[in-house]
Every structure is written in C-alpha cells, then in structure tokens.
Motif scaffolding. Structure first.
Motif, PDB file in Angstrom:
ATOM      1  N   HIS A  53      -2.107  36.071  -9.733  1.00 10.33           N
ATOM      2  CA  HIS A  53      -1.794  36.125 -11.178  1.00 10.33           C
ATOM      3  C   HIS A  53      -3.049  36.550 -11.946  1.00 10.33           C
ATOM      4  O   HIS A  53      -2.982  37.377 -12.849  1.00 10.33           O
ATOM      5  CB  HIS A  53      -1.359  34.746 -11.690  1.00 10.33           C
ATOM      6  CG  HIS A  53       0.107  34.451 -11.523  1.00 10.33           C
ATOM      7  ND1 HIS A  53       1.104  35.287 -11.972  1.00 10.33           N
ATOM      8  CD2 HIS A  53       0.752  33.374 -10.985  1.00 10.33           C
ATOM      9  CE1 HIS A  53       2.291  34.747 -11.704  1.00 10.33           C
ATOM     10  NE2 HIS A  53       2.106  33.595 -11.102  1.00 10.33           N
ATOM     11  N   GLY A  74       4.265  26.194 -13.452  1.00  5.95           N
ATOM     12  CA  GLY A  74       3.577  25.071 -12.821  1.00  5.95           C
ATOM     13  C   GLY A  74       2.137  24.905 -13.257  1.00  5.95           C
ATOM     14  O   GLY A  74       1.544  23.856 -13.015  1.00  5.95           O
ATOM     15  N   GLY A 102       4.619  26.534 -19.362  1.00  2.00           N
ATOM     16  CA  GLY A 102       5.987  26.931 -19.014  1.00  2.00           C
ATOM     17  C   GLY A 102       6.902  25.719 -18.870  1.00  2.00           C
ATOM     18  O   GLY A 102       8.075  25.751 -19.250  1.00  2.00           O
ATOM     19  N   ASP A 125      10.299  24.845 -20.724  1.00  5.27           N
ATOM     20  CA  ASP A 125      11.514  24.520 -19.964  1.00  5.27           C
ATOM     21  C   ASP A 125      12.054  23.127 -20.310  1.00  5.27           C
ATOM     22  O   ASP A 125      13.261  22.929 -20.437  1.00  5.27           O
ATOM     23  CB  ASP A 125      11.233  24.626 -18.453  1.00  5.27           C
ATOM     24  CG  ASP A 125      10.900  26.054 -18.037  1.00  5.27           C
ATOM     25  OD1 ASP A 125      11.245  26.987 -18.777  1.00  5.27           O
ATOM     26  OD2 ASP A 125      10.286  26.231 -16.965  1.00  5.27           O
ATOM     27  N   PRO A 180      15.583  28.613 -16.458  1.00  7.38           N
ATOM     28  CA  PRO A 180      14.357  28.274 -17.193  1.00  7.38           C
ATOM     29  C   PRO A 180      14.511  28.618 -18.673  1.00  7.38           C
ATOM     30  O   PRO A 180      14.949  29.727 -19.002  1.00  7.38           O
ATOM     31  CB  PRO A 180      13.310  29.163 -16.523  1.00  7.38           C
ATOM     32  CG  PRO A 180      14.081  30.368 -16.042  1.00  7.38           C
ATOM     33  CD  PRO A 180      15.502  29.912 -15.784  1.00  7.38           C
ATOM     34  N   GLY A 203      12.283  29.047 -21.072  1.00  5.23           N
ATOM     35  CA  GLY A 203      11.265  29.863 -21.749  1.00  5.23           C
ATOM     36  C   GLY A 203      11.799  31.160 -22.348  1.00  5.23           C
ATOM     37  O   GLY A 203      11.650  31.399 -23.551  1.00  5.23           O
ATOM     38  N   ASP A 250      12.223  32.061 -26.391  1.00  9.62           N
ATOM     39  CA  ASP A 250      11.596  33.283 -26.899  1.00  9.62           C
ATOM     40  C   ASP A 250      12.627  34.084 -27.709  1.00  9.62           C
ATOM     41  O   ASP A 250      12.383  34.492 -28.847  1.00  9.62           O
ATOM     42  CB  ASP A 250      11.093  34.104 -25.686  1.00  9.62           C
ATOM     43  CG  ASP A 250      10.242  35.297 -26.072  1.00  9.62           C
ATOM     44  OD1 ASP A 250      10.180  35.640 -27.266  1.00  9.62           O
ATOM     45  OD2 ASP A 250       9.635  35.898 -25.170  1.00  9.62           O
ATOM     46  N   GLY A 269       1.021  35.407 -15.703  1.00  6.67           N
ATOM     47  CA  GLY A 269       1.950  34.305 -15.411  1.00  6.67           C
ATOM     48  C   GLY A 269       3.208  34.454 -16.252  1.00  6.67           C
ATOM     49  O   GLY A 269       3.213  35.184 -17.250  1.00  6.67           O
ATOM     50  N   VAL A 328       4.765  32.827 -18.533  1.00  6.11           N
ATOM     51  CA  VAL A 328       4.743  32.593 -19.986  1.00  6.11           C
ATOM     52  C   VAL A 328       4.059  33.758 -20.721  1.00  6.11           C
ATOM     53  O   VAL A 328       4.272  33.950 -21.923  1.00  6.11           O
ATOM     54  CB  VAL A 328       4.074  31.233 -20.307  1.00  6.11           C
ATOM     55  CG1 VAL A 328       4.047  30.962 -21.802  1.00  6.11           C
ATOM     56  CG2 VAL A 328       4.822  30.096 -19.606  1.00  6.11           C
ATOM     57  N   ASN A 360       5.988  35.923 -22.993  1.00  5.94           N
ATOM     58  CA  ASN A 360       6.451  35.447 -24.307  1.00  5.94           C
ATOM     59  C   ASN A 360       6.004  36.379 -25.441  1.00  5.94           C
ATOM     60  O   ASN A 360       4.821  36.671 -25.592  1.00  5.94           O
ATOM     61  CB  ASN A 360       5.925  34.022 -24.539  1.00  5.94           C
ATOM     62  CG  ASN A 360       6.465  33.441 -25.828  1.00  5.94           C
ATOM     63  OD1 ASN A 360       5.825  33.540 -26.859  1.00  5.94           O
ATOM     64  ND2 ASN A 360       7.650  32.877 -25.764  1.00  5.94           N
ATOM     65  N   SER A 383       4.198  39.716 -14.436  1.00  9.05           N
ATOM     66  CA  SER A 383       3.880  38.403 -15.005  1.00  9.05           C
ATOM     67  C   SER A 383       4.639  37.303 -14.266  1.00  9.05           C
ATOM     68  O   SER A 383       4.037  36.335 -13.815  1.00  9.05           O
ATOM     69  CB  SER A 383       4.237  38.351 -16.497  1.00  9.05           C
ATOM     70  OG  SER A 383       3.383  39.194 -17.224  1.00  9.05           O
ATOM     71  N   THR A 384       5.946  37.465 -14.164  1.00  8.45           N
ATOM     72  CA  THR A 384       6.707  36.494 -13.384  1.00  8.45           C
ATOM     73  C   THR A 384       6.434  36.760 -11.899  1.00  8.45           C
ATOM     74  O   THR A 384       5.919  37.818 -11.544  1.00  8.45           O
ATOM     75  CB  THR A 384       8.221  36.597 -13.693  1.00  8.45           C
ATOM     76  OG1 THR A 384       8.580  37.965 -13.655  1.00  8.45           O
ATOM     77  CG2 THR A 384       8.540  36.026 -15.058  1.00  8.45           C
TER      78      THR A 384
HETATM   79  O1  KG4 Z   1       4.884  32.728 -13.077  1.00  7.21           O
HETATM   80  P1  KG4 Z   1       6.309  32.241 -13.019  1.00  7.21           P
HETATM   81  O2  KG4 Z   1       7.392  33.257 -12.759  1.00  7.21           O
HETATM   82  O3  KG4 Z   1       6.495  31.137 -11.925  1.00  7.21           O
HETATM   83  C1  KG4 Z   1       5.555  30.154 -11.638  1.00  7.21           C
HETATM   84  O4  KG4 Z   1       4.590  30.466 -10.857  1.00  7.21           O
HETATM   85  O5  KG4 Z   1       5.710  29.073 -12.214  1.00  7.21           O
HETATM   86  O6  KG4 Z   1       6.582  31.482 -14.410  1.00  7.21           O
HETATM   87  C2  KG4 Z   1       7.826  30.908 -14.731  1.00  7.21           C
HETATM   88  C3  KG4 Z   1       7.709  30.239 -16.101  1.00  7.21           C
HETATM   89  C4  KG4 Z   1       8.931  29.414 -16.488  1.00  7.21           C
HETATM   90  O7  KG4 Z   1       8.488  28.171 -16.995  1.00  7.21           O
HETATM   91  C5  KG4 Z   1       9.581  30.242 -17.598  1.00  7.21           C
HETATM   92  O8  KG4 Z   1      10.292  29.470 -18.549  1.00  7.21           O
HETATM   93  C6  KG4 Z   1       8.395  30.895 -18.234  1.00  7.21           C
HETATM   94  O9  KG4 Z   1       7.560  31.242 -17.132  1.00  7.21           O
HETATM   95  N1  KG4 Z   1       8.739  32.102 -18.994  1.00  7.21           N
HETATM   96  C7  KG4 Z   1       8.641  32.186 -20.333  1.00  7.21           C
HETATM   97  C8  KG4 Z   1       9.096  33.477 -20.690  1.00  7.21           C
HETATM   98  N2  KG4 Z   1       9.458  34.132 -19.537  1.00  7.21           N
HETATM   99  C9  KG4 Z   1       9.222  33.277 -18.504  1.00  7.21           C
HETATM  100  N3  KG4 Z   1       8.215  31.296 -21.245  1.00  7.21           N
HETATM  101  C10 KG4 Z   1       8.244  31.676 -22.543  1.00  7.21           C
HETATM  102  N4  KG4 Z   1       8.664  32.875 -22.965  1.00  7.21           N
HETATM  103  C11 KG4 Z   1       9.102  33.810 -22.078  1.00  7.21           C
HETATM  104  N5  KG4 Z   1       9.527  34.993 -22.498  1.00  7.21           N
END
Ligand code: KG4
Ligand code: ZN
Length: 340
Positions: free
Chosen positions: A114, A143, A168, A172, A183, A185, A189, A275, A277, A280, A306-307
């Motif tokens: 990341h 996490g 995040g 959530d 999730p 998030g 948004d 990451g 978030v 967002n 990012s994800t």
């Molecule tokens: O990096 P990731 O895909 O997985 C981990 O390693 O945790 O992050 C997932 C997190 C979730 O909590 C999700 O709600 C948040 O990222 N997330 C967002 C958005 N897109 C994903 N939070 C806020 N706004 C967004 N657009």
C-alpha cells in the motif's frame, strides 16, 4: 522479468502479472457481497472463498497477460499482515507454484505494498516509481491507519497509528449503526456528497494532540449515543445524508490535519496516501487543498490500486527482487501480525 503476484490477506482474492513495471493483468475477485450479510468479514467464509477462487483468478490473470507458468521468473504473495487462514491460501499456493517452477518466491508485506502504491502511475499505469522522493505517507484501510515517513525506497519509519479503530473501520462501524451494508465507507462517501457536513459537530479525536497517533473509537461511540437520542432520524434520507457528511468530515479533518502537520514537522516536500479509504472523495479533495496551501506535492494512489489488489504486491516484489531482497523459503510461514 515476468512475475505473478497473489493477494489474499482479507476479503479480496487477487492475482496480477507484472513485466518490467508494466501491469499485464490485475484480476480482483471481491467477496464483499458475501460478508455484507454478516456486517463484517467472516474469516472462515473468506478462507473458503479464497480456496474456491484463487486458481480461477490466477488462471484469468495469466490468460489476460498471455503468459504461461513456465514463462514466469518469480512468484510473489502477500505474507502478512492479515487474516491467518486467508494469508495461508495465497502464500502456500504461491510457494507451491514457485517450487514447481524452481523459481524464487517473494513474501510481501501488505502495508508496504500500500505504502508504495501511489508511485504506480501513468497511462497505462506502470510501477517504475518515477519521480520518487522522500515523503510522509498516510495508509488508511479497513484494518489500519498509519502515518509513515519514507526517507528512500525501502527505508521507512512508522510515525504513528491508530490506538483503537482504523479509519475504514470507523466508516464501516458508524455506517452499520446507520443501517448501511458492509463495507459502509463507499456508501457514506456517496450519501455524504449530497449532505451538509456542518449539521453535526462530532468529535475530532486527537486532532490537537501532539504526535502522529489516531483514535476513532470515541467518534463511533458518539455517533451511537447521538442515534440513541434521536431514534427517528434515520427514517428521513435527508438526515441520513447530513449525518454521513458530518461523520465523514470528522474523520477526514483528523486524517488531513495530522498528515500535513507530520510532513511539515519532518520538512519533506511530498505527501502520499493509499489504502481503501484513500478512495474517499472528501479525503482526496481536502488532502489536495491542504497540500496546496502548505506547498506540498501530493501523490494519491489511483482508485484501482487503493483497495486491495495484487498489482501493488507484484510491483513492489519486482522492485525488491531487482534490489536483491524479498526472497523467502518455499516453506516460510505467514506473518499475520507483521509490523511495518
Ligand atoms: O485497503 P482495503 O481494500 O482493505 C484493507 O486492507 O482493509 O480497505 C477497505 C476499507 C473499508 O473499510 C472500506 O469501507 C473503505 O476501505 N473504503 C472507503 C471508501 N472506499 C473503500 N471508505 C471511505 N470512502 C470510500 N470511498
Ligand atoms: Zn489493504
């Protein structure tokens, strides 16, 4: 060099093929629909889905890249941190494949991937780390919430992290209180875009405290109390949008202020963010504004990197291998609590 990368640390099964910094394929199979029913990731279900999907996902990545396994020079997999049983599926599959090909296997730290993902750029995106410079990096996922000082490639130091919930997780969990699916998030948004962020003044935890640590559990609790005191509020979509915008504003203000402050304190000229978030909209917009105001260059990870995804694992693995680092034994163990 042609490299296959595997990511299975949480609830995305992903495989990518990388060649000389080029992303030939990046297949992501997300399990969020399965976990949504339970309001969070269920480790047993995640593991079962990884077992079911990993081989087809790897096959799809190889097919899209037009690469046969014997053409691979190395195999990379996420070694940690993450859900132990989920990590096991990807790492052991990667080790087995590398062993059968007699090629090196690279064990990658999920957060390090990341951390360097904002340097994947261009059209088509490439992992050449062009323009790489010392930076303060915000890693915000489901996490983890980390602020990291990056002095040079592969040389970084954690400045601070969350003392309780990750950013995040706060999105959530407050979303869950509002009845939004996991999730929450991305949904917060979306709803916040049409809401007024100044409707409710939720706490900005640790905003004015020195240091680079975060805490988001108190914000979640204050949303819980607020909803208990205003039981009918969620029935009106307008109120839900204002609530989403207000919660998001509190989280984003803390993340932006502490990141920019850390960059100023360390005297670096560059800020990066990655990451889930980092997708967002408000965080991207406000980080841009704050960095501009402070004369800092900003590099945001592209949404697709990012994800969780295997491309960021493979890009980092290739750089590591070129630097003579990262190779692990065919029977090396997972590292579920690996510190950055
Ligand atoms: O990096 P990731 O895909 O997985 C981990 O390693 O945790 O992050 C997932 C997190 C979730 O909590 C999700 O709600 C948040 O990222 N997330 C967002 C958005 N897109 C994903 N939070 C806020 N706004 C967004 N657009
Ligand atoms: Zn992640």
């Amino acid at each position: 060099m042609t490299l296959l990368a595997i990511e299975t640390s949480c609830d995305e099964t992903s495989a990518a093929v990388i060649r000389e910094g080029e992303i030939l394929s990046n297949i992501v199979s997300s399990q969020t629909a399965i976990h949504a029913e339970y309001g969070g990731v269920v480790p047993e279900l995640a593991t079962r889905e990884h077992l079911r999907n990993l081989i087809p996902v790897i096959q799809a990545a190889l097919r899209k890249a037009n690469v046969d396994p014997p053409m691979l020079d190395a195999v990379a997999a996420t070694r940690g941190p993450g859900l132990p049983s989920a990590l096991l599926v990807g790492l052991k599959a990667g080790q087995a494949l590398a062993f059968s090909l007699r090629k090196p296997v690279i064990g990658i730290h999920h957060h390090e991937a990341h951390l360097y993902s904002p340097w994947i750029s261009g059209d088509p995106p490439r992992g050449h780390f062009a323009g790489f410079e010392p930076s303060v990096s915000l890693i915000v996922s489901g996490g983890h919430t980390l602020l990291v000082a990056v002095t040079e490639m592969f040389n970084h130091r954690v400045l601070g992290g969350t003392l309780d919930d990750a950013a995040g997780e706060c999105f959530d969990k407050t979303g869950k209180l509002m009845g939004l699916a996991y999730p929450a998030g991305p949904e917060i948004d979306r709803l916040a875009a049409a809401g007024n962020p100044r409707t409710h003044n939720f706490p900005r935890p640790m905003l004015n405290e020195p240091g680079e640590d975060f805490s988001f559990a108190g914000l979640k609790t204050s949303v819980r109390y607020f909803l208990q005191k205003n039981p009918g509020l969620l029935e009106d979509p307008r109120h839900v949008r204002d609530l989403c915008a207000s919660v998001q504003a509190a989280i984003v203000e803390v993340l932006v202020a502490k990141t920019v402050r850390a960059a100023r304190r360390l005297g670096v000229q560059c800020v990066t963010a990655s990451g889930g978030v980092a997708c967002n909209t408000a965080l991207r917009r406000d980080l841009e504004g704050a960095c501009k105001e402070s004369g800092l260059r900003l590099r945001l990870a592209d949404g697709q990197f990012s994800t969780d995804n295997a491309a960021m694992i493979g890009i980092l693995a290739e750089q590591k291998l070129l630097a003579g680092a990262g190779e692990i034994a065919f029977d090396a163990e997972i590292e579920p609590s690996w510190a950055l």
